[in-house]
Scaffold this motif. Sequence first.
Motif, mmCIF file in Angstrom:
data_model
loop_
_atom_site.group_PDB
_atom_site.id
_atom_site.type_symbol
_atom_site.label_atom_id
_atom_site.label_comp_id
_atom_site.label_asym_id
_atom_site.label_seq_id
_atom_site.Cartn_x
_atom_site.Cartn_y
_atom_site.Cartn_z
ATOM 1 N N GLN A 4 0.590 -1.143 0.028
ATOM 2 C CA GLN A 4 0.351 -0.013 -0.215
ATOM 3 C C GLN A 4 0.810 1.267 0.296
ATOM 4 O O GLN A 4 1.390 1.556 0.699
ATOM 5 N N ASN A 5 0.714 2.233 -1.193
ATOM 6 C CA ASN A 5 1.391 2.907 -1.061
ATOM 7 C C ASN A 5 1.015 4.192 -0.638
ATOM 8 O O ASN A 5 -0.442 4.449 -0.460
ATOM 9 N N PHE A 6 2.006 5.232 0.141
ATOM 10 C CA PHE A 6 0.976 6.186 0.339
ATOM 11 C C PHE A 6 0.352 7.566 -0.227
ATOM 12 O O PHE A 6 0.703 7.406 -1.463
ATOM 13 N N ASN A 55 16.797 20.976 9.449
ATOM 14 C CA ASN A 55 18.069 21.076 9.734
ATOM 15 C C ASN A 55 18.636 19.909 9.195
ATOM 16 O O ASN A 55 19.838 19.439 10.360
ATOM 17 N N GLY A 56 19.031 19.332 8.290
ATOM 18 C CA GLY A 56 19.384 18.507 7.544
ATOM 19 C C GLY A 56 19.163 16.885 8.501
ATOM 20 O O GLY A 56 19.387 15.833 7.206
ATOM 21 N N ALA A 57 18.703 16.888 8.586
ATOM 22 C CA ALA A 57 18.072 15.175 8.897
ATOM 23 C C ALA A 57 17.039 14.547 8.104
ATOM 24 O O ALA A 57 17.488 13.706 7.444
ATOM 25 N N HIS A 58 16.343 15.252 6.933
ATOM 26 C CA HIS A 58 16.356 14.873 5.498
ATOM 27 C C HIS A 58 16.771 15.570 4.235
ATOM 28 O O HIS A 58 16.647 16.834 4.199
ATOM 29 N N ASN A 59 17.310 14.514 3.769
ATOM 30 C CA ASN A 59 18.023 15.136 2.553
ATOM 31 C C ASN A 59 17.499 14.191 1.591
ATOM 32 O O ASN A 59 18.280 13.025 1.310
ATOM 33 N N SER A 60 16.999 14.727 -0.011
ATOM 34 C CA SER A 60 16.668 13.696 -1.056
ATOM 35 C C SER A 60 17.259 14.872 -2.453
ATOM 36 O O SER A 60 16.883 15.841 -2.403
ATOM 37 N N VAL A 61 17.341 13.532 -3.458
ATOM 38 C CA VAL A 61 17.409 14.071 -4.633
ATOM 39 C C VAL A 61 16.392 13.543 -5.531
ATOM 40 O O VAL A 61 16.467 11.995 -5.781
ATOM 41 N N GLN A 62 15.656 14.343 -6.334
ATOM 42 C CA GLN A 62 14.091 13.862 -7.047
ATOM 43 C C GLN A 62 14.640 14.563 -9.104
ATOM 44 O O GLN A 62 15.657 15.626 -9.114
ATOM 45 N N LYS A 63 14.556 13.868 -9.444
ATOM 46 C CA LYS A 63 14.318 14.216 -10.545
ATOM 47 C C LYS A 63 12.950 13.753 -11.200
ATOM 48 O O LYS A 63 12.377 12.921 -11.137
ATOM 49 N N LEU A 64 13.144 15.076 -12.012
ATOM 50 C CA LEU A 64 11.815 15.246 -13.195
ATOM 51 C C LEU A 64 11.400 13.888 -14.387
ATOM 52 O O LEU A 64 12.622 13.817 -14.875
ATOM 53 N N HIS A 113 3.067 8.554 -2.888
ATOM 54 C CA HIS A 113 4.360 8.199 -2.900
ATOM 55 C C HIS A 113 4.552 6.540 -3.175
ATOM 56 O O HIS A 113 4.790 6.008 -2.452
ATOM 57 N N ASP A 114 5.458 6.597 -4.309
ATOM 58 C CA ASP A 114 4.716 5.481 -5.077
ATOM 59 C C ASP A 114 6.322 4.624 -4.465
ATOM 60 O O ASP A 114 7.436 4.830 -4.621
ATOM 61 N N GLY A 115 6.302 3.661 -3.079
ATOM 62 C CA GLY A 115 7.483 2.943 -2.598
ATOM 63 C C GLY A 115 7.500 3.282 -1.125
ATOM 64 O O GLY A 115 8.083 2.627 -0.340
ATOM 65 N N LEU A 116 6.826 4.246 -0.811
ATOM 66 C CA LEU A 116 7.216 4.491 0.790
ATOM 67 C C LEU A 116 5.618 3.910 1.449
ATOM 68 O O LEU A 116 4.560 3.954 1.220
ATOM 69 N N ILE A 117 6.286 2.589 1.566
ATOM 70 C CA ILE A 117 4.447 1.274 2.443
ATOM 71 C C ILE A 117 4.327 1.281 4.238
ATOM 72 O O ILE A 117 6.088 1.992 4.341
ATOM 73 N N PRO A 118 3.930 0.599 4.216
ATOM 74 C CA PRO A 118 3.769 0.809 5.554
ATOM 75 C C PRO A 118 5.199 -0.374 5.795
ATOM 76 O O PRO A 118 4.936 0.379 7.616
ATOM 77 N N GLU A 119 6.040 -0.996 5.133
ATOM 78 C CA GLU A 119 7.201 -2.023 6.229
ATOM 79 C C GLU A 119 7.973 -0.958 6.348
ATOM 80 O O GLU A 119 9.232 -0.904 6.953
ATOM 81 N N GLU A 121 10.696 2.036 7.588
ATOM 82 C CA GLU A 121 10.614 2.867 9.113
ATOM 83 C C GLU A 121 9.893 3.848 9.192
ATOM 84 O O GLU A 121 9.203 4.515 10.220
ATOM 85 N N CYS A 122 10.352 4.831 8.091
ATOM 86 C CA CYS A 122 9.762 6.054 8.401
ATOM 87 C C CYS A 122 8.836 6.225 7.819
ATOM 88 O O CYS A 122 7.293 7.420 7.579
ATOM 89 N N TYR A 123 7.457 4.722 7.335
ATOM 90 C CA TYR A 123 6.173 5.283 6.887
ATOM 91 C C TYR A 123 5.289 5.887 7.873
ATOM 92 O O TYR A 123 4.972 7.508 7.655
ATOM 93 N N ASP A 124 4.961 5.744 9.285
ATOM 94 C CA ASP A 124 4.397 6.508 10.038
ATOM 95 C C ASP A 124 4.806 8.560 10.322
ATOM 96 O O ASP A 124 4.324 9.474 10.013
ATOM 97 N N GLY A 125 5.846 8.138 10.152
ATOM 98 C CA GLY A 125 6.708 9.769 10.209
ATOM 99 C C GLY A 125 6.311 10.352 9.033
ATOM 100 O O GLY A 125 6.231 11.824 9.139
ATOM 101 N N CYS A 126 6.810 9.936 8.006
ATOM 102 C CA CYS A 126 6.791 10.290 6.539
ATOM 103 C C CYS A 126 5.301 10.803 6.010
ATOM 104 O O CYS A 126 5.146 11.677 5.651
ATOM 105 N N THR A 127 4.845 9.842 6.547
ATOM 106 C CA THR A 127 3.407 9.822 5.666
ATOM 107 C C THR A 127 2.500 10.974 6.293
ATOM 108 O O THR A 127 1.546 11.706 5.991
ATOM 109 N N GLY A 128 3.215 11.178 7.840
ATOM 110 C CA GLY A 128 2.350 12.412 8.446
ATOM 111 C C GLY A 128 2.882 13.632 7.962
ATOM 112 O O GLY A 128 2.178 14.979 8.032
ATOM 113 N N ALA A 129 4.285 13.732 8.064
ATOM 114 C CA ALA A 129 4.531 14.748 7.346
ATOM 115 C C ALA A 129 3.941 15.036 6.145
ATOM 116 O O ALA A 129 3.724 16.517 4.995
ATOM 117 N N TRP A 130 3.387 14.858 5.194
ATOM 118 C CA TRP A 130 3.498 14.790 3.279
ATOM 119 C C TRP A 130 2.058 14.773 3.844
ATOM 120 O O TRP A 130 1.570 16.174 3.315
#
Length: 144
Positions: A4-6, A55-64, A113-119, A121-130
Amino acid sequence: MSTQNFSYSFSTSKSPEEVYKILINPKNWWIGLHNEIITGKSENVNDEFSFSAGNGAHNSVQKLNEMILNEKIVWKVIESNLTFLKETDEWTGTKISFGISKENDKTKITFTHDGLIPEFECYDGCTGAWSQYLENLDQKLNSE
């Protein structure tokens, strides 16, 4: 195993064209909660932008990765370093997308967010932020 993706959907009275113009630039919607810094571009396929928050806890690079004018935007996460996780690259290889469609007199926006699944570790925190970012976007699109 769940796959289940978010996903998060809402509607606005703005046109698909107006919505697309806002969504194609992450600086218009992926901001305002955790001292975000967004650099780079997101205008054409293969453009890349970096996102930093907390403050640097999350860093990511996205490609269109894909864009269909006024209908769809897809970014692939090509690098991620989420320092608060055991597996800091958990987002790498996932996809962040918006689908835009006309429903009666409204424009429906579906974020996935395809690939952000309940398994994850960040699912709860990341889906809350999203959810917070998308609620802010919903309010912005429905108050202007």
